[in-house]
Design a protein around this motif. Structure first.
Motif, PDB file in Angstrom:
ATOM      1  N   ALA A 150       0.822  -1.204   0.000  1.00 31.45           N
ATOM      2  CA  ALA A 150       0.000   0.000   0.000  1.00 31.45           C
ATOM      3  C   ALA A 150       0.860   1.259   0.000  1.00 31.45           C
ATOM      4  O   ALA A 150       0.488   2.269  -0.601  1.00 31.45           O
ATOM      5  CB  ALA A 150      -0.925   0.002   1.215  1.00 31.45           C
ATOM      6  N   SER A 151       2.002   1.221   0.648  1.00 30.55           N
ATOM      7  CA  SER A 151       2.856   2.403   0.724  1.00 30.55           C
ATOM      8  C   SER A 151       3.728   2.572  -0.511  1.00 30.55           C
ATOM      9  O   SER A 151       4.249   3.659  -0.748  1.00 30.55           O
ATOM     10  CB  SER A 151       3.740   2.334   1.968  1.00 30.55           C
ATOM     11  OG  SER A 151       4.642   1.264   1.856  1.00 30.55           O
ATOM     12  N   ARG A 152       3.870   1.533  -1.286  1.00 30.03           N
ATOM     13  CA  ARG A 152       4.688   1.592  -2.498  1.00 30.03           C
ATOM     14  C   ARG A 152       3.874   2.280  -3.595  1.00 30.03           C
ATOM     15  O   ARG A 152       2.742   1.899  -3.865  1.00 30.03           O
ATOM     16  CB  ARG A 152       5.065   0.186  -2.948  1.00 30.03           C
ATOM     17  CG  ARG A 152       6.069   0.182  -4.071  1.00 30.03           C
ATOM     18  CD  ARG A 152       6.467  -1.211  -4.484  1.00 30.03           C
ATOM     19  NE  ARG A 152       6.730  -2.050  -3.317  1.00 30.03           N
ATOM     20  CZ  ARG A 152       6.654  -3.370  -3.335  1.00 30.03           C
ATOM     21  NH1 ARG A 152       6.303  -3.999  -4.427  1.00 30.03           N
ATOM     22  NH2 ARG A 152       6.911  -4.061  -2.257  1.00 30.03           N
ATOM     23  N   PRO A 153       4.463   3.290  -4.255  1.00 30.49           N
ATOM     24  CA  PRO A 153       3.718   3.946  -5.339  1.00 30.49           C
ATOM     25  C   PRO A 153       3.541   2.977  -6.511  1.00 30.49           C
ATOM     26  O   PRO A 153       4.409   2.172  -6.806  1.00 30.49           O
ATOM     27  CB  PRO A 153       4.590   5.128  -5.719  1.00 30.49           C
ATOM     28  CG  PRO A 153       5.940   4.811  -5.206  1.00 30.49           C
ATOM     29  CD  PRO A 153       5.759   3.872  -4.043  1.00 30.49           C
ATOM     30  N   SER A 154       2.412   3.089  -7.127  1.00 34.48           N
ATOM     31  CA  SER A 154       2.084   2.187  -8.237  1.00 34.48           C
ATOM     32  C   SER A 154       2.785   2.667  -9.489  1.00 34.48           C
ATOM     33  O   SER A 154       2.291   3.539 -10.179  1.00 34.48           O
ATOM     34  CB  SER A 154       0.583   2.116  -8.441  1.00 34.48           C
ATOM     35  OG  SER A 154       0.285   1.266  -9.501  1.00 34.48           O
ATOM     36  N   SER A 155       3.958   2.112  -9.772  1.00 33.64           N
ATOM     37  CA  SER A 155       4.713   2.526 -10.947  1.00 33.64           C
ATOM     38  C   SER A 155       4.542   1.542 -12.088  1.00 33.64           C
ATOM     39  O   SER A 155       5.038   1.795 -13.187  1.00 33.64           O
ATOM     40  CB  SER A 155       6.208   2.674 -10.595  1.00 33.64           C
ATOM     41  OG  SER A 155       6.687   1.419 -10.173  1.00 33.64           O
ATOM     42  N   ARG A 156       3.876   0.474 -11.850  1.00 30.31           N
ATOM     43  CA  ARG A 156       3.666  -0.523 -12.892  1.00 30.31           C
ATOM     44  C   ARG A 156       2.461  -0.139 -13.729  1.00 30.31           C
ATOM     45  O   ARG A 156       1.485   0.395 -13.238  1.00 30.31           O
ATOM     46  CB  ARG A 156       3.436  -1.895 -12.280  1.00 30.31           C
ATOM     47  CG  ARG A 156       4.627  -2.424 -11.531  1.00 30.31           C
ATOM     48  CD  ARG A 156       4.330  -3.795 -11.042  1.00 30.31           C
ATOM     49  NE  ARG A 156       5.432  -4.315 -10.233  1.00 30.31           N
ATOM     50  CZ  ARG A 156       5.384  -5.424  -9.574  1.00 30.31           C
ATOM     51  NH1 ARG A 156       4.300  -6.134  -9.572  1.00 30.31           N
ATOM     52  NH2 ARG A 156       6.411  -5.822  -8.877  1.00 30.31           N
ATOM     53  N   ARG A 157       2.557  -0.454 -15.018  1.00 31.78           N
ATOM     54  CA  ARG A 157       1.413  -0.233 -15.891  1.00 31.78           C
ATOM     55  C   ARG A 157       0.452  -1.397 -15.747  1.00 31.78           C
ATOM     56  O   ARG A 157       0.870  -2.541 -15.551  1.00 31.78           O
ATOM     57  CB  ARG A 157       1.845  -0.152 -17.358  1.00 31.78           C
ATOM     58  CG  ARG A 157       2.638   1.086 -17.663  1.00 31.78           C
ATOM     59  CD  ARG A 157       2.901   1.176 -19.132  1.00 31.78           C
ATOM     60  NE  ARG A 157       3.571  -0.068 -19.602  1.00 31.78           N
ATOM     61  CZ  ARG A 157       3.849  -0.318 -20.853  1.00 31.78           C
ATOM     62  NH1 ARG A 157       3.529   0.526 -21.783  1.00 31.78           N
ATOM     63  NH2 ARG A 157       4.458  -1.424 -21.190  1.00 31.78           N
TER      64      ARG A 157
END
Length: 114
Positions: free
Chosen positions: A104-111
């Motif tokens: 949850a704390s990790r930014p969503s950088s994946r497409r």
């Protein structure tokens, strides 16, 4: 490699008594072990050992039946098994919580791929 030092039953009993006195004084386990010249694990192993190994004078042989001893040992192992299962379950739940928090704390950088 240093040679392992073996302690006699009398030495173990004396050191355990000394450890109890140090614990009453409020010393930490690590301090007690250092004072006795043994590791913390050795101290715990000695405390967990059967009383016959911790006493200076051997106790008279028990007159119980081997079946009774075996049944008691099985009951003891079942209790330990249930404790360990609960411990593993608690650790797995904690791991899942940590993974969810990290996700949850990790930014969503994946497409998003479909």
């Amino acid at each position: 490699m240093p040679k392992k030092k073996r302690h006699s039953n009398a030495e173990i009993t004396a050191k355990l008594a000394q450890a109890d006195n140090l614990a009453k004084e409020g010393k930490l386990q690590s301090e007690i072990a250092h004072t006795l010249g043994v590791s913390v694990m050795t101290l715990h192993r000695w405390r967990k050992a059967p009383p016959s190994l911790n006493s200076a004078s051997p106790s008279p042989p028990s007159r119980s039946h081997p079946e009774d001893d075996e049944a008691a040992r099985i009951a003891e192992l079942q209790l330990e098994n249930s404790r360990l299962r609960r411990l593993v379950t608690d650790l797995l739940l904690e791991k899942v919580k940590l993974e969810e928090t990290a996700q949850a704390s990790r930014p969503s950088s994946r497409r998003a791929t479909r």
